[in-house]
Design an enzyme around this catalytic site. Sequence first.
Site, mmCIF file in Angstrom:
data_model
loop_
_atom_site.group_PDB
_atom_site.id
_atom_site.type_symbol
_atom_site.label_atom_id
_atom_site.label_comp_id
_atom_site.label_asym_id
_atom_site.label_seq_id
_atom_site.Cartn_x
_atom_site.Cartn_y
_atom_site.Cartn_z
ATOM 1 N N THR A 1 0.835 -1.190 0.000
ATOM 2 C CA THR A 1 0.000 0.000 0.000
ATOM 3 C C THR A 1 0.874 1.246 0.000
ATOM 4 O OG1 THR A 1 -1.885 1.097 1.034
ATOM 5 C CG2 THR A 1 -0.225 0.181 2.528
ATOM 6 N N CYS A 2 0.300 2.338 -0.472
ATOM 7 C CA CYS A 2 0.947 3.652 -0.422
ATOM 8 C C CYS A 2 -0.135 4.631 0.015
ATOM 9 C CB CYS A 2 1.567 4.012 -1.765
ATOM 10 S SG CYS A 2 0.388 4.070 -3.135
ATOM 11 N N ASN A 3 -0.048 5.873 -0.366
ATOM 12 C CA ASN A 3 -1.053 6.841 0.061
ATOM 13 C C ASN A 3 -2.351 6.706 -0.724
ATOM 14 O OD1 ASN A 3 -1.831 9.101 1.727
ATOM 15 N ND2 ASN A 3 -1.844 10.275 -0.177
ATOM 16 N N VAL B 1 -3.707 4.104 1.800
ATOM 17 C CA VAL B 1 -3.996 4.460 3.183
ATOM 18 C C VAL B 1 -5.055 5.561 3.270
ATOM 19 C CG1 VAL B 1 -2.980 5.386 5.310
ATOM 20 C CG2 VAL B 1 -1.719 3.710 3.957
#
Length: 170
Positions: free
Chosen positions: A63-65, A92
């Site tokens: 996951t990232c932003n 996120v």
Amino acid sequence: MLPVISPAETLQKLRDGKIRLVDIREPDEVNAVRVPGAEVAPLSVIKWTHLAPASPNLPIVFTCNSGNRTTKQSDLLEELAGGPALQMEGGVSTWAKQGLPVERGRQSMPLFRQIQIGAGALVLLGLAGVFVWPPMIWLSAFVGAGLVFAGVTGFCGLGLLLSAMPWNKK
């Protein structure tokens, strides 16, 4: 492209111990908002660090932003996973918008700005130091060469050093 999994499904599988969740955001982003139980492996250094391979029964969910970085680097992430790999849909930010549990902390200055300040200060120190000790000019040359090397290879030693500093850790 990595297969996509929803934040709600990610939470359930994380709670059941059926996945590893790996957050590829930078330390300053993770310090601001973090998914409890997620491992942190910043994209800027992930290819230079060791990511323990997943067992066939325990896939890694990256996951990232927002999901953009994970999508763009899906080939690299799949290779580093060494086994089954997925991507959390929306990152996120979507996780937090859906009201799923997060840990909030202080937000430090972005790592890239810290690198700019550090490199600029070293160059100025090297130039000012010339008046006291002429060989100080080599400090400026060294920093300039390091910046060129970082741009060409994607490896930034100053970034690795700064990411290990206490103010960039939670």
